[in-house]
Design a protein around this motif. Structure first.
Motif, PDB file in Angstrom:
ATOM      1  N   SER A  55       4.020   2.718   6.932  1.00 33.35           N
ATOM      2  CA  SER A  55       5.366   2.902   6.378  1.00 33.35           C
ATOM      3  C   SER A  55       5.302   3.439   4.954  1.00 33.35           C
ATOM      4  O   SER A  55       6.062   4.341   4.574  1.00 33.35           O
ATOM      5  N   TRP A  67       5.035  -1.963  -0.840  1.00 34.99           N
ATOM      6  CA  TRP A  67       4.641  -2.013   0.574  1.00 34.99           C
ATOM      7  C   TRP A  67       3.174  -1.649   0.744  1.00 34.99           C
ATOM      8  O   TRP A  67       2.462  -2.238   1.557  1.00 34.99           O
ATOM      9  N   THR A  97       2.746   1.333  -4.588  1.00 41.66           N
ATOM     10  CA  THR A  97       4.044   0.826  -4.155  1.00 41.66           C
ATOM     11  C   THR A  97       3.886  -0.607  -3.657  1.00 41.66           C
ATOM     12  O   THR A  97       2.776  -1.046  -3.338  1.00 41.66           O
ATOM     13  N   PRO A 133       5.610  12.469   4.823  1.00 40.34           N
ATOM     14  CA  PRO A 133       5.700  12.329   6.288  1.00 40.34           C
ATOM     15  C   PRO A 133       4.515  12.917   7.044  1.00 40.34           C
ATOM     16  O   PRO A 133       4.196  12.464   8.146  1.00 40.34           O
ATOM     17  N   ASN A 158       6.591   7.136   3.870  1.00 41.56           N
ATOM     18  CA  ASN A 158       7.627   7.256   2.840  1.00 41.56           C
ATOM     19  C   ASN A 158       7.184   8.178   1.718  1.00 41.56           C
ATOM     20  O   ASN A 158       7.996   8.885   1.111  1.00 41.56           O
ATOM     21  N   TRP A 159       5.877   8.205   1.435  1.00 42.91           N
ATOM     22  CA  TRP A 159       5.353   9.085   0.388  1.00 42.91           C
ATOM     23  C   TRP A 159       5.254  10.523   0.867  1.00 42.91           C
ATOM     24  O   TRP A 159       5.655  11.450   0.167  1.00 42.91           O
TER      25      TRP A 159
END
Length: 445
Positions: free
Chosen positions: A374, A298, A296, A381, A378-379
């Motif tokens: 983060s 981020w 990703t 929790p 997001n992937w």
């Protein structure tokens, strides 16, 4: 780029031909000039032979910046050596820097593989020839075997992709159809060499041995640059190989996160200062592996920030450990206590560096770890539990390292030299660019 490459290569014969009286002065000045000139590469450019982009430029600048610092850090010990050994040592350092530069400037997988493997030889020479203990040969053997055994699958995968594309494979996604089994083998073969270099927990046994036995320059280059070659190679593989689901990397993700926690727990029971810092590198690189495999934006941004920040921080920690070792002739934590009363300014450097290692806001370390957290949250929790536990243990061992080396009463009644201007300059040159980039992270992203 060609000018910088030729300049760093010509430093090797320069070190072999200089008069002994000006050897360190000229080499240090030359390398400092190169590090300043390399800042012009901050705006990536590309040509048909070499390649720079926003992934390779920050790591290339980091390698150029740390070359003069490794020379300064080694000066105190190497000044007592014969002139021939000094020349060979400096030539090995410069040759290693040349190979690292060409690795980051490579525009295809074949050239990157050749230069990636070329870094093995000068690193092995530095560890085995200038190591501080008799076990340096064992450390060199571990380093060589781990690197060579995991690089063989990468060579086979490189040859396979070259035959597939009928050319040295550029860093662009392969569009030729590949069956599922071949694709899986390609991914595993390519990632194995870079995961070992990072290193991934379980493939990390060579790193503490190499760090403990290597001279200060070897430890600085290992922690700051060579580990980042693994992260850089992983990112390039993500660009080159056919895209695949993140679920395929689930074993690597889980092992990286759990490995970060286990490496942090190992730090709490270490008695050797350099071994403690080496295991802390394993834990930080575990976060980088996890963030890169998420694929990703981020995650990639956090990995780049953390690699650059860790390069400066770990190198500074090894410099401080070497400063302590040169005065006490030991790296045992319990024997180096009480330095706060003797070297108060060095204690200030210890405190600042440990706070950066903890990722104190608003440092670049904090920004990188925040982006990684983060992306992981997001992937999935649940990963925040492992990430939070890792951060907690990191803070624990960093404070333990600081308190063990600085507080209390000295146990060794030895005459201690005051810190030198050279040592303060080294620490300032580590901390200043890190703080400046922390105020403008866009330089790395």
């Amino acid at each position: 780029m060609m000018k910088m490459t030729c300049a760093i290569m010509m430093l090797t014969p320069t070190t072999l031909l200089l008069r002994p009286k000006v050897l360190y002065k000229t080499t240090s000045s030359y390398s400092f000039l190169l590090s300043l000139l390399s800042l012009a590469l901050m705006k990536p450019q590309s040509n048909s032979h070499l390649h720079l982009d926003y992934i390779s430029v920050p790591l290339l600048l980091l390698s150029y910046w740390l070359l003069p610092l490794t020379i300064l850090a080694s000066q105190g010990v190497m000044a007592k050596e014969p002139t021939g050994r000094q020349r060979t040592f400096l030539a090995a350092l410069v040759t290693l820097q040349s190979a690292i530069s060409l690795t980051f400037m490579a525009n295809n997988l074949t050239l990157m593989y050749i230069m990636f493997e070329a870094t093995l030889i000068p690193t092995l020479v530095i560890i085995t020839r200038w190591g501080q203990q008799a076990e340096r040969l064992t450390a060199g053997t571990y380093f060589m075997l781990y690197t060579l055994l995991t690089s063989m699958p990468l060579l086979l995968a490189t040859l396979f992709m070259n035959n597939l594309t009928f050319t040295p494979t550029p860093f662009s996604t392969i569009t030729q159809p590949i069956n599922t089994w071949s694709e899986f083998l390609l991914w595993v073969s390519c990632l194995l060499a870079f995961l070992t270099k990072m290193p991934l927990y379980g493939l990390h046994l060579w790193l503490p041995k190499a760090h403990v036995e290597a001279p200060i320059a070897g430890s600085m280059v290992l922690a700051a640059i060579l580990l980042k070659l693994g992260g850089y190679g992983m990112i390039r593989m993500m660009q080159t190989l056919p895209t695949t689901k993140t679920d395929m990397f689930l074993p690597f993700l889980v092992l990286a996160l759990w490995g970060a926690i286990l490496a942090n727990l190992t730090c709490l029971q270490q008695t050797d200062l350099k071994s403690l810092i080496a295991y802390s590198s394993v834990s930080h690189m575990g976060l980088v592996i996890a963030s890169v495999t998420l694929q990703t934006q981020w995650g990639l941004s956090g990995a780049m920030l953390l690699m650059v920040a860790h390069g400066f921080t770990s190198s500074a920690l090894f410099c401080l450990a070497n400063t302590t070792y040169e005065r006490t002739n030991t790296r045992i934590l319990i024997l180096t206590r009480g330095l706060h009363n003797i070297l108060p300014l060095a204690t200030a450097w210890w405190l600042l560096t440990n706070l950066l290692n903890i990722a104190m806001p608003p440092s670049l370390n904090f920004t990188g770890e925040l982006l990684i957290a983060s992306a992981l949250f997001n992937w999935c929790p649940t990963t925040i539990i492992m990430f939070g536990l890792s951060m907690l243990i990191t803070a624990s061992y960093s404070l333990h390292m600081f308190l063990s080396t600085q507080m209390g009463m000295p146990l060794m009644n030895l005459p201690t030299q005051p810190t030198h201007t050279r040592e303060h300059l080294m620490m300032a040159l580590h901390m200043t660019p890190l703080i400046m980039v922390s105020m403008k992270p866009e330089l790395v992203l």
